[in-house]
Structures are given as structure tokens and as C-alpha cells.
Motif scaffolding. Structure first.
Motif, PDB file in Angstrom:
ATOM      1  N   LEU A   1       0.808  -1.212   0.000  1.00 40.44           N
ATOM      2  CA  LEU A   1       0.000   0.000   0.000  1.00 40.44           C
ATOM      3  C   LEU A   1       0.842   1.263   0.000  1.00 40.44           C
ATOM      4  O   LEU A   1       0.327   2.364  -0.217  1.00 40.44           O
ATOM      5  CB  LEU A   1      -0.948   0.006   1.217  1.00 40.44           C
ATOM      6  CG  LEU A   1      -2.305   0.669   0.999  1.00 40.44           C
ATOM      7  CD1 LEU A   1      -3.030   0.063  -0.178  1.00 40.44           C
ATOM      8  CD2 LEU A   1      -3.168   0.552   2.265  1.00 40.44           C
ATOM      9  N   GLU A   2       2.133   1.108   0.233  1.00 40.62           N
ATOM     10  CA  GLU A   2       3.030   2.264   0.167  1.00 40.62           C
ATOM     11  C   GLU A   2       3.426   2.574  -1.272  1.00 40.62           C
ATOM     12  O   GLU A   2       3.718   3.730  -1.600  1.00 40.62           O
ATOM     13  CB  GLU A   2       4.291   2.002   1.011  1.00 40.62           C
ATOM     14  CG  GLU A   2       4.030   1.797   2.493  1.00 40.62           C
ATOM     15  CD  GLU A   2       3.341   2.991   3.125  1.00 40.62           C
ATOM     16  OE1 GLU A   2       3.761   4.132   2.833  1.00 40.62           O
ATOM     17  OE2 GLU A   2       2.390   2.780   3.908  1.00 40.62           O
TER      18      GLU A   2
ATOM     19  N   ASN B   1      -1.323   3.052  -4.267  1.00 46.95           N
ATOM     20  CA  ASN B   1      -2.466   3.523  -3.492  1.00 46.95           C
ATOM     21  C   ASN B   1      -3.176   4.634  -4.237  1.00 46.95           C
ATOM     22  O   ASN B   1      -2.681   5.150  -5.243  1.00 46.95           O
ATOM     23  CB  ASN B   1      -2.019   4.008  -2.113  1.00 46.95           C
ATOM     24  CG  ASN B   1      -1.078   5.191  -2.201  1.00 46.95           C
ATOM     25  OD1 ASN B   1      -1.476   6.300  -2.543  1.00 46.95           O
ATOM     26  ND2 ASN B   1       0.210   4.960  -1.916  1.00 46.95           N
ATOM     27  N   GLY B   2      -4.332   4.998  -3.728  1.00 44.87           N
ATOM     28  CA  GLY B   2      -5.073   6.128  -4.277  1.00 44.87           C
ATOM     29  C   GLY B   2      -5.717   6.901  -3.157  1.00 44.87           C
ATOM     30  O   GLY B   2      -6.918   6.830  -2.944  1.00 44.87           O
ATOM     31  N   TYR B   3      -4.894   7.615  -2.384  1.00 44.76           N
ATOM     32  CA  TYR B   3      -5.382   8.267  -1.175  1.00 44.76           C
ATOM     33  C   TYR B   3      -6.240   9.511  -1.458  1.00 44.76           C
ATOM     34  O   TYR B   3      -6.857  10.054  -0.561  1.00 44.76           O
ATOM     35  CB  TYR B   3      -4.196   8.686  -0.299  1.00 44.76           C
ATOM     36  CG  TYR B   3      -3.422   7.517   0.271  1.00 44.76           C
ATOM     37  CD1 TYR B   3      -4.043   6.297   0.506  1.00 44.76           C
ATOM     38  CD2 TYR B   3      -2.079   7.637   0.576  1.00 44.76           C
ATOM     39  CE1 TYR B   3      -3.342   5.227   1.029  1.00 44.76           C
ATOM     40  CE2 TYR B   3      -1.359   6.577   1.112  1.00 44.76           C
ATOM     41  CZ  TYR B   3      -2.004   5.376   1.327  1.00 44.76           C
ATOM     42  OH  TYR B   3      -1.314   4.318   1.855  1.00 44.76           O
ATOM     43  N   LYS B   4      -6.269   9.957  -2.682  1.00 47.10           N
ATOM     44  CA  LYS B   4      -7.019  11.171  -3.012  1.00 47.10           C
ATOM     45  C   LYS B   4      -8.520  10.952  -2.862  1.00 47.10           C
ATOM     46  O   LYS B   4      -9.062   9.927  -3.268  1.00 47.10           O
ATOM     47  CB  LYS B   4      -6.705  11.609  -4.446  1.00 47.10           C
ATOM     48  CG  LYS B   4      -7.500  12.826  -4.915  1.00 47.10           C
ATOM     49  CD  LYS B   4      -7.128  13.197  -6.326  1.00 47.10           C
ATOM     50  CE  LYS B   4      -8.073  14.254  -6.885  1.00 47.10           C
ATOM     51  NZ  LYS B   4      -8.147  15.465  -6.038  1.00 47.10           N
ATOM     52  N   LYS B   5      -9.201  11.910  -2.263  1.00 49.42           N
ATOM     53  CA  LYS B   5     -10.648  11.853  -2.153  1.00 49.42           C
ATOM     54  C   LYS B   5     -11.280  12.317  -3.466  1.00 49.42           C
ATOM     55  O   LYS B   5     -10.688  13.054  -4.240  1.00 49.42           O
ATOM     56  CB  LYS B   5     -11.139  12.747  -1.010  1.00 49.42           C
ATOM     57  CG  LYS B   5     -10.694  12.287   0.367  1.00 49.42           C
ATOM     58  CD  LYS B   5     -11.315  13.165   1.450  1.00 49.42           C
ATOM     59  CE  LYS B   5     -10.887  12.689   2.830  1.00 49.42           C
ATOM     60  NZ  LYS B   5     -11.511  13.492   3.909  1.00 49.42           N
TER      61      LYS B   5
ATOM     62  N   TYR C   1      -0.658   7.226 -12.437  1.00 43.80           N
ATOM     63  CA  TYR C   1       0.403   7.223 -11.432  1.00 43.80           C
ATOM     64  C   TYR C   1       0.138   6.168 -10.353  1.00 43.80           C
ATOM     65  O   TYR C   1       1.044   5.457  -9.916  1.00 43.80           O
ATOM     66  CB  TYR C   1       0.524   8.611 -10.805  1.00 43.80           C
ATOM     67  CG  TYR C   1       1.605   8.709  -9.759  1.00 43.80           C
ATOM     68  CD1 TYR C   1       2.940   8.818 -10.125  1.00 43.80           C
ATOM     69  CD2 TYR C   1       1.278   8.689  -8.406  1.00 43.80           C
ATOM     70  CE1 TYR C   1       3.939   8.893  -9.169  1.00 43.80           C
ATOM     71  CE2 TYR C   1       2.264   8.770  -7.433  1.00 43.80           C
ATOM     72  CZ  TYR C   1       3.599   8.867  -7.822  1.00 43.80           C
ATOM     73  OH  TYR C   1       4.588   8.948  -6.866  1.00 43.80           O
ATOM     74  N   ALA C   2      -1.121   6.059  -9.945  1.00 44.70           N
ATOM     75  CA  ALA C   2      -1.480   5.082  -8.907  1.00 44.70           C
ATOM     76  C   ALA C   2      -1.249   3.657  -9.386  1.00 44.70           C
ATOM     77  O   ALA C   2      -0.816   2.796  -8.620  1.00 44.70           O
ATOM     78  CB  ALA C   2      -2.939   5.271  -8.491  1.00 44.70           C
TER      79      ALA C   2
ATOM     80  N   ASP D   1      -6.852   2.828   3.486  1.00 48.30           N
ATOM     81  CA  ASP D   1      -5.453   3.251   3.499  1.00 48.30           C
ATOM     82  C   ASP D   1      -4.682   2.730   4.704  1.00 48.30           C
ATOM     83  O   ASP D   1      -3.539   3.112   4.938  1.00 48.30           O
ATOM     84  CB  ASP D   1      -5.366   4.787   3.475  1.00 48.30           C
ATOM     85  CG  ASP D   1      -6.050   5.421   4.672  1.00 48.30           C
ATOM     86  OD1 ASP D   1      -6.941   4.763   5.265  1.00 48.30           O
ATOM     87  OD2 ASP D   1      -5.696   6.558   5.030  1.00 48.30           O
ATOM     88  N   LYS D   2      -5.288   1.799   5.475  1.00 46.54           N
ATOM     89  CA  LYS D   2      -4.634   1.293   6.683  1.00 46.54           C
ATOM     90  C   LYS D   2      -4.609  -0.226   6.766  1.00 46.54           C
ATOM     91  O   LYS D   2      -3.983  -0.781   7.673  1.00 46.54           O
ATOM     92  CB  LYS D   2      -5.335   1.838   7.936  1.00 46.54           C
ATOM     93  CG  LYS D   2      -5.325   3.348   8.081  1.00 46.54           C
ATOM     94  CD  LYS D   2      -5.997   3.755   9.388  1.00 46.54           C
ATOM     95  CE  LYS D   2      -5.965   5.255   9.589  1.00 46.54           C
ATOM     96  NZ  LYS D   2      -6.852   5.963   8.652  1.00 46.54           N
TER      97      LYS D   2
END
Length: 552
Positions: free
Chosen positions: A178-179, A182-186, A196-197, A270-271
Motif C-alpha cells: 500500500l506504500e 495507493n489512491g489516497y485522493k478523495k 500514477y497510482a 489506506d490502513k
């Protein structure tokens, strides 16, 4: 007359045995030293079970809470709002502000929701979605089969360290996926953010699978090496109780994995990698704490290290008068005719056939009863039968809590009721419960389905949970236990693998009627074990073998 050496006694008694006999003679008196728990024994049990059994439980229980995040992520949809219907969508709404009532406005790039799978590809996709669990059970299958060989390289105690090392490596690898992907963007990402993800997707997914495979290998290995060590360090009257602590801590770990996987803790998109990796800290600590434990006194006797064996017993029993117990171990060892017997010969020789077949049957039905379909897929199952939002999580936690309560009770039950009743009578109840569960799932009766699942878990926990680990250690001679237990554990994890491969397929075809297949397995196992499984509680090996007619 001068006292004979232990070696001379061993040689004399071995010569009196027939080629395939490896039992204690009828006049051999066993010691009942009324041993109780000591601080050294408690410490040894806690170190072993926390760093292996507990870890195995977390690895089994946690991923069920994260499936709704792992599946979209592995398919190539890592963004918060890319969730299927159900609890994952609720989490995305509450914690990430996803607005599923205005998807036409937000969904400019097609990445706001999880695309539906075409009907003709659903079966294959369901297997792919379960691949991280399948990797776990394949690793467990290999770990169970290879457990006996680590004893050839290391001591009883040191072999446990191998299991811990596998898990430490697995936890380190689990942090990575996940590092790097990922796709942390809302909200709705643009095309550059999507590209990119996805750049390291294949590498991340491969690392996830490798990590799960190593966790499985660690789990399968610990079922062999940990349980044999616990058996070896236990006073004979307490062996069933002490070995049951392996299953108890597996269940405690399973519940802890469910708790940590709640969305209020690490159960978010994300966790979840941290939710599946933190358990490696217990294995890491165990790699150091293990050296504070005494070596197996039985293994030391096998290696003709009598002085060291006596020292180990004194530490475990916290008394100096251990000569009677040490003499008992030596007498048992002296009667073991060590032979190089292949797995094929174990099946065809009368001396080993039924002990092995009943051990395999117990470990196989532990999985073929369907128990892990509950713990691997309970989140999805509860959603399918009508539980919504956070009610799914409370339903999942209830399965872990009842499992823990009944497994704790099993610590007492195995010595009160014996092994045979705790296997046979629960199998009858499980068969009836499965039939009723088919009805309740087909007609979508949520509360009844949950109650039936909890009953199923409760009756499984008191017998099918601990006894498959205890029984092989009681029906085989000392020298054959590692091989017999490895074969039995291999059967358990192999059946677990088959169930994980076929359950999504069967569920998509048969829906609730899938549980009728488990009824058939339970009925078959009941018939076999009714006729061929002896009671082993506090019995000599000669008495157990007489049940199969091996001794006149």
C-alpha cells in the motif's frame, strides 16, 4: 548387581520388540505426579502461544475485515470511492465523504465506483478475489507437511523459531504494497492520478501474495512444531489441557484480528496493510524470548542427554524430585523401535493405518465442516443475508466472541468429557445446524442465520477446534509423532485450500444450498470416527492400540 546404563536398558528392551512394535509393555507403570501449573510452565506456554498460535489466529481473522478494501485494490481500483455495495461503501461514505447519490456528477473518469463483473466472468473473478486467502492456505499446507523436517535440522524448541522468522518476513513485506500502490485522493481522480497510482500495481499485488503465502507457511508450521513442544513439556495428566491452549490462542488472535480490523481502528482503505502486518511484532519478540525457555526434556532424552533433560524438567516442574518422571520418559523411549518408515508404509502397515487415517479424518473434517468459510467470508455472508452498515461488524465480532468463550470452555471439557464425545456429538449438531442454515439463508432470515452460525461455531470450538491437534500426539509413538502430525496438519490445510478455492464457485452456483455439502462431509466423518476413533483421555498407548485390535 551393578546398575545398568540407560543405553544398555534401551538396547535390551528394543531387542525384545517385534519389528513393527513400538509400544510400552503392559507392566510399565506410568507416573502420576499430580503436577500442577508452575510459573515456568505458564511462561513457556505463553511465549509459544503468543508468538505462534496467536499470530496464526490474527492472520486468519483479520483479512475478512479487509476483503472489501483488498478486492477493489487488487483489481486495479485503489481509490476510496471505488467500492462495491455493502459495508465498504458505508465506510467510504462515513470516513471519506463519498457521495453515492451524485455519482453521475462525480464520475467523470469512470473511477468513482467499482465496475460490475460480467456474468460469464464472475466465477473466475471470485477465485481471483480470494487469491490472498488461497495463498495463505497453500502456504499453510506446505508448512504443515514440512514441519517434521525442521526437527531433523533443529531441536524441538528451536524449530519453533523458524515459524516466527517466516512471519517476521511476511509482516515486513505486508507493509510495502500500500506504500507503492495507493489512491489516497478523495473524490474523482483525473487520468494522470489514475495512471500514477497504477504504475506499481502488479509488483504490489505480487508482494501481497508472497506475504500471505509466508504467513500461511508460518501458520502451518506452528501447528506442528508448537503443539509437539507443548505436549513434550507438559506433565502427562495435563497434556490435553496444555495443548488446547494452542487452539485457545488461535481463537484469541482471530478475535483480536477482527477487532483491529474495525473501521474505527485499521479497517479503512489506506490502513489495512498495517492491520495485517502489526502481528509480526509478536513473532519478532518471540524470536528472542524463545531462548529463555527450556528445551523439550523428551527430545533431550532421545538425544541421550540425561543431565540436560533433568535440568529442563526441574525448571518446568520447579521441584528437584523429578527422577520418577524422567525415568518414565526414559522407559517410554527405551521401548521405541526406531524405524525408517515411509508415508506409504504408514498407510499400509496395520500398526499405523487407523491411527493415521483417524488423525487425517479429524483434521480434514475440521475444515470440511465449513468453519473457515464463516471466518474467511463472514463479512460477505452477513451482508448477503441482510445485515447492513456497522451491523455487519457487530455480527462478525459476535462470531469471534462466541468462538473464544467456547474454546476457553474446551480447555476444561477435553479432560472432563474426553476426546471422542466432543467430536461425535458436535458433528450431529453441526449437520442439523447446516440444514437449517440452508433454509435461513435461502429465505433471507438474518437473525436466524446469525444464531445458527453462532451455534455452529460454539459446538465446533469445543471439539473440532482443539482435538485434531491433541489426538495424533496420543495415538502415535514418540518417534512417529512429528511425521504423523505433519501429515495430519497437511490434510487440514489441504482441505482448507480446497474449500477456499471451491466455496466462491459453489456459492455462486448453489447459494445457500452450498452448506448441504458440508452436511455430507460431517455425516461421512461421523460414521468413520464412530467405528474407528478410540477414546484417548489418560490412556496408555497399549490401551488405545487394543481398540484397533493391534494387541491381544
Amino acid at each position: 548387581m551393578a546398575k545398568q546404563s540407560i543405553h544398555d536398558i534401551q538396547e535390551m528392551r528394543i531387542r525384545t520388540l517385534t519389528m513393527h512394535s513400538a509400544i510400552a509393555p503392559e507392566n510399565l507403570q506410568f507416573v502420576n505426579n499430580h503436577q500442577k501449573w508452575t510459573s515456568s510452565l505458564i511462561w513457556a506456554v505463553l511465549v509459544v502461544t503468543f508468538s505462534t498460535s496467536f499470530v496464526m489466529g490474527v492472520n486468519n481473522g483479520g483479512p475478512n475485515q479487509y476483503n472489501s478494501f483488498i478486492i477493489p485494490w487488487a483489481r486495479g481500483y485503489p481509490f476510496p470511492c471505488q467500492k462495491a455495495d455493502g459495508v465498504a461503501q458505508w465506510v467510504a461514505t462515513v470516513w471519506w465523504g463519498c457521495n453515492y447519490t451524485a455519482t453521475s456528477y462525480f464520475n467523470k473518469t469512470g473511477y468513482y465506483y467499482l465496475p460490475r463483473i460480467p456474468v460469464d466472468k464472475q466465477v473466475v473473478q471470485s477465485i481471483i478475489d480470494s487469491m490472498h486467502s488461497i495463498c495463505l492456505v497453500i502456504g499453510g499446507t506446505i508448512g504443515g507437511l514440512t514441519g517434521q523436517y525442521w526437527y531433523l535440522l533443529f531441536t524441538r524448541r528451536n524449530a519453533i523459531c523458524v515459524s516466527m522468522v517466516f512471519q517476521v518476513v511476511a509482516s515486513i513485506l505486508m507493509v510495502i504494497p500500500l506504500e507503492i500502490y495507493n489512491g489516497y485522493k478523495k473524490g474523482d481522480p483525473d487520468r494522470n492520478e489514475i495512471n500514477y497510482a497504477l504504475e506499481n500495481k502488479d509488483i504490489a499485488v505480487a508482494i501481497l501474495y508472497i506475504s500471505r503465502f509466508l504467513s500461511g507457511w508460518s501458520s502451518g508450521l506452528c501447528c506442528v512444531v508448537s503443539t509437539i513442544y507443548l505436549m513434550d513439556i507438559s506433565p502427562r495428566p495435563m497434556r490435553g489441557k496444555v495443548v488446547t491452549f494452542h487452539q485457545l490462542f488461535v481463537v484469541i488472535g482471530l478475535l483480536m484480528g477482527q477487532i483491529v480490523g474495525l473501521p474505527w481502528l485499521l479497517g479503512q482503505h489506506d490502513k489495512w496493510n498495517w492491520g495485517m502486518s502489526w502481528i509480526g511484532l509478536f513473532s519478532f519478540a518471540g524470536c528472542f524470548l524463545l531462548w529463555t525457555l527450556p528445551e523439550s526434556p523428551r527430545w533431550l532424552v532421545q538425544e541421550r542427554q540425561r543431565t540436560e533433560a533433568a535440568a529442563s524438567l526441574r525448571i518446568l516442574r520447579q521441584v528437584n524430585l523429578i527422577d520418577a518422571e524422567l525415568d518414565e520418559i526414559e522407559r517410554e523411549e527405551a521401548t521405541v523401535a526406531r524405524q525408517n518408515i515411509s508415508i506409504y508404509e504408514m498407510f499400509i502397515l496395520d500398526r499405523y493405518r487407523w491411527p493415521l487415517l483417524t488423525s487425517i479424518a479429524l483434521n480434514a473434517i475440521q475444515q470440511l465442516s465449513g468453519i473457515n468459510t464463516v471466518f474467511f467470508y463472514s463479512n460477505e455472508t452477513l451482508s448477503d443475508i441482510g445485515f447492513v452498515d456497522d451491523k455487519v461488524y457487530w455480527g462478525v465480532l459476535s462470531t469471534g466472541i462466541i468462538n473464544l468463550i467456547m474454546t476457553a470452555a474446551a480447555v476444561k471439557f477435553v479432560e472432563i468429557f474426553g476426546r471422542r464425545p466432543l467430536i461425535l456429538y458436535p458433528l450431529i449438531i453441526i449437520t442439523i445446524v447446516m440444514m437449517l442454515l440452508c433454509f435461513s439463508i435461502q429465505y433471507h432470515i438474518p437473525i436466524l442465520s446469525l444464531v445458527l452460525i453462532l451455534i455452529f461455531i460454539a459446538v465446533s470450538a469445543v471439539g473440532l477446534g482443539p482435538i485434531p491437534y491433541i489426538y495424533p500426539n496420543e495415538v502415535f509413538t514418540i518417534d512417529m509423532r512429528p511425521a504423523a502430525l505433519s501429515i495430519s496438519i497437511f490434510a487440514s490445510w489441504l482441505c482448507n485450500t480446497i474449500i477456499n478455492l471451491l466455496f466462491p464457485l459453489l456459492k455462486s452456483v448453489l447459494a445457500g444450498y452450498t452448506f448441504l455439502i458440508f452436511c455430507l462431509f460431517c455425516t461421512t466423518a461421523f460414521v468413520l470416527l464412530w467405528f474407528k476413533m478410540p477414546e484417548t483421555k489418560r490412556k496408555k498407548l497399549s490401551e488405545i492400540e487394543a481398540y484397533w485390535g493391534y494387541i491381544n
